[in-house]
Scaffold this motif. Structure first.
Motif, PDB file in Angstrom:
ATOM      1  N   PRO A   1       0.826  -1.209   0.000  1.00  0.00           N
ATOM      2  CA  PRO A   1       0.000   0.000   0.000  1.00  0.00           C
ATOM      3  C   PRO A   1       0.865   1.266   0.000  1.00  0.00           C
ATOM      4  O   PRO A   1       2.016   1.263   0.447  1.00  0.00           O
ATOM      5  CB  PRO A   1      -0.793  -0.126   1.302  1.00  0.00           C
ATOM      6  N   SER A   2       0.307   2.352  -0.500  1.00  0.00           N
ATOM      7  CA  SER A   2       0.971   3.654  -0.453  1.00  0.00           C
ATOM      8  C   SER A   2      -0.094   4.739  -0.326  1.00  0.00           C
ATOM      9  O   SER A   2      -1.256   4.538  -0.703  1.00  0.00           O
ATOM     10  CB  SER A   2       1.830   3.896  -1.699  1.00  0.00           C
TER      11      SER A   2
ATOM     12  N   CYS B   1      -3.257   3.772  -2.655  1.00  0.00           N
ATOM     13  CA  CYS B   1      -2.967   2.861  -3.766  1.00  0.00           C
ATOM     14  C   CYS B   1      -2.457   1.521  -3.251  1.00  0.00           C
ATOM     15  O   CYS B   1      -1.803   1.445  -2.205  1.00  0.00           O
ATOM     16  CB  CYS B   1      -1.927   3.475  -4.704  1.00  0.00           C
ATOM     17  N   PHE B   2      -2.764   0.479  -4.009  1.00  0.00           N
ATOM     18  CA  PHE B   2      -2.314  -0.874  -3.693  1.00  0.00           C
ATOM     19  C   PHE B   2      -1.632  -1.457  -4.925  1.00  0.00           C
ATOM     20  O   PHE B   2      -2.250  -1.572  -5.982  1.00  0.00           O
ATOM     21  CB  PHE B   2      -3.490  -1.763  -3.286  1.00  0.00           C
ATOM     22  N   GLN B   3      -0.366  -1.816  -4.771  1.00  0.00           N
ATOM     23  CA  GLN B   3       0.366  -2.500  -5.842  1.00  0.00           C
ATOM     24  C   GLN B   3       0.422  -3.985  -5.514  1.00  0.00           C
ATOM     25  O   GLN B   3       0.837  -4.370  -4.421  1.00  0.00           O
ATOM     26  CB  GLN B   3       1.776  -1.940  -5.990  1.00  0.00           C
TER      27      GLN B   3
ATOM     28  N   LEU C   1      -8.743  -5.756  -6.966  1.00  0.00           N
ATOM     29  CA  LEU C   1      -7.338  -5.607  -7.319  1.00  0.00           C
ATOM     30  C   LEU C   1      -6.959  -6.624  -8.380  1.00  0.00           C
ATOM     31  O   LEU C   1      -7.557  -7.699  -8.473  1.00  0.00           O
ATOM     32  CB  LEU C   1      -6.451  -5.795  -6.085  1.00  0.00           C
TER      33      LEU C   1
ATOM     34  N   ASN D   1      -0.913  -4.862 -11.405  1.00  0.00           N
ATOM     35  CA  ASN D   1      -1.397  -3.494 -11.574  1.00  0.00           C
ATOM     36  C   ASN D   1      -1.378  -2.748 -10.249  1.00  0.00           C
ATOM     37  O   ASN D   1      -1.281  -3.339  -9.176  1.00  0.00           O
ATOM     38  CB  ASN D   1      -2.825  -3.486 -12.127  1.00  0.00           C
ATOM     39  N   VAL D   2      -1.490  -1.425 -10.353  1.00  0.00           N
ATOM     40  CA  VAL D   2      -1.653  -0.559  -9.188  1.00  0.00           C
ATOM     41  C   VAL D   2      -3.068   0.005  -9.225  1.00  0.00           C
ATOM     42  O   VAL D   2      -3.483   0.606 -10.219  1.00  0.00           O
ATOM     43  CB  VAL D   2      -0.624   0.589  -9.188  1.00  0.00           C
ATOM     44  N   THR D   3      -3.821  -0.209  -8.164  1.00  0.00           N
ATOM     45  CA  THR D   3      -5.202   0.264  -8.075  1.00  0.00           C
ATOM     46  C   THR D   3      -5.303   1.293  -6.961  1.00  0.00           C
ATOM     47  O   THR D   3      -4.801   1.062  -5.854  1.00  0.00           O
ATOM     48  CB  THR D   3      -6.164  -0.904  -7.796  1.00  0.00           C
ATOM     49  N   CYS D   4      -5.943   2.432  -7.258  1.00  0.00           N
ATOM     50  CA  CYS D   4      -6.011   3.530  -6.295  1.00  0.00           C
ATOM     51  C   CYS D   4      -7.465   3.891  -5.984  1.00  0.00           C
ATOM     52  O   CYS D   4      -8.348   3.745  -6.833  1.00  0.00           O
ATOM     53  CB  CYS D   4      -5.287   4.767  -6.822  1.00  0.00           C
TER      54      CYS D   4
ATOM     55  N   THR E   1       1.737  -7.795  -6.572  1.00  0.00           N
ATOM     56  CA  THR E   1       2.657  -8.621  -7.343  1.00  0.00           C
ATOM     57  C   THR E   1       2.565 -10.055  -6.843  1.00  0.00           C
ATOM     58  O   THR E   1       2.090 -10.320  -5.738  1.00  0.00           O
ATOM     59  CB  THR E   1       4.107  -8.122  -7.212  1.00  0.00           C
TER      60      THR E   1
END
Length: 243
Positions: A145-146, A176-178, A224, A228-231, A180
């Motif tokens: 997360p960011s 945002c959540f990246q 999610l 990808n990055v979802t915000c 992987t």
């Protein structure tokens, strides 16, 4: 079994060792000498820990990721021989009492060489008395997360909105959540999470709040996708103290 780095270990189970059972991992040297690398001990008398061993290569790279060790005579609630399967190296255990039906002698046979549901992940079949249980492997994802707030600092001079009948500074935050994953295969790369957020919840006379939600944001559900990055955009305000 083959470990990362090229080291090869041989496994041997001794289910009646000192009544608790034991598994020995050993190396066979070029001169024929045997060296014990590690041993695993059973935890219950008479459980037959080590009667079945099943090393698994979960990601298809040729090395062993986990080791399944069966203890089919393990006593569960009410002293019933429910059985148990231990999963190493992740430190988890699968007990028969967690299965959807009552089982006996869970772990009398274990096999994990086939993908039985077509998702390219190795599945595990565990035998019990009069039953067989298929344990489907699940992918592992990493969630990072960011949070970025706009504007990054609160101005004590600029008051650009009115909240609760007072002048306030309005801000937004991009959460945002990246996602992987190192798990290969054709499994579903979409999943959902539920999250919430707090502002000044434990502060007396809190001045920050979400628009329409107070200090605590109502739980939100977010889809999610791996890779990808979802915000999600969050809007909040801070009341400026009166001079």
């Amino acid at each position: 079994m083959l470990l990362r780095g090229g080291q090869r270990l041989f496994l041997s189970g001794a289910p009646r060792f000192r009544h608790r059972g034991k598994v020995i991992a050993f190396q066979l040297k070029k001169d024929g000498a045997v060296k014990v690398a590690q041993s695993l001990q059973g935890e219950q008398i008479g459980s037959y820990f080590g009667s079945e061993l099943c090393p698994l290569d979960m990601d298809g790279d040729g090395t062993t990721d986990v080791l399944l060790v069966a203890a089919p005579m393990f006593l569960g609630p009410q002293n019933k021989e429910t059985g148990r399967v231990y999963v190493y190296l992740v430190g988890q255990r699968i007990a028969a009492i967690s299965m959807p039906q009552a089982l006996s002698y869970f772990g009398r046979s274990v096999d994990g060489r086939l993908d039985l549901d077509g998702d390219d992940l190795i599945d595990v079949a565990v035998g019990a008395q009069g039953a067989a249980v298929l344990l489907s492997s699940q992918p592992i994802v990493h969630l990072a997360p960011s949070l970025a707030v706009t504007p990054p600092a609160i101005s004590v001079v600029q008051r650009d909105c009115i909240r609760r009948g007072q002048k306030a500074a309005c801000l937004s935050a991009a959460l945002c959540f990246q996602v992987t994953s190192r798990t290969s295969g054709h499994w579903n790369h979409r999943f959902y999470i539920q999250f919430t957020a707090l502002l000044d919840e434990w502060t007396a006379g809190a001045r920050a709040a979400f628009d329409g939600s107070g200090q605590r944001l109502s739980p939100k559900r977010l889809q999610l996708n791996v890779g990808n990055v979802t915000c999600e955009q969050l809007y909040f305000y801070v009341l400026v103290r009166r001079e």
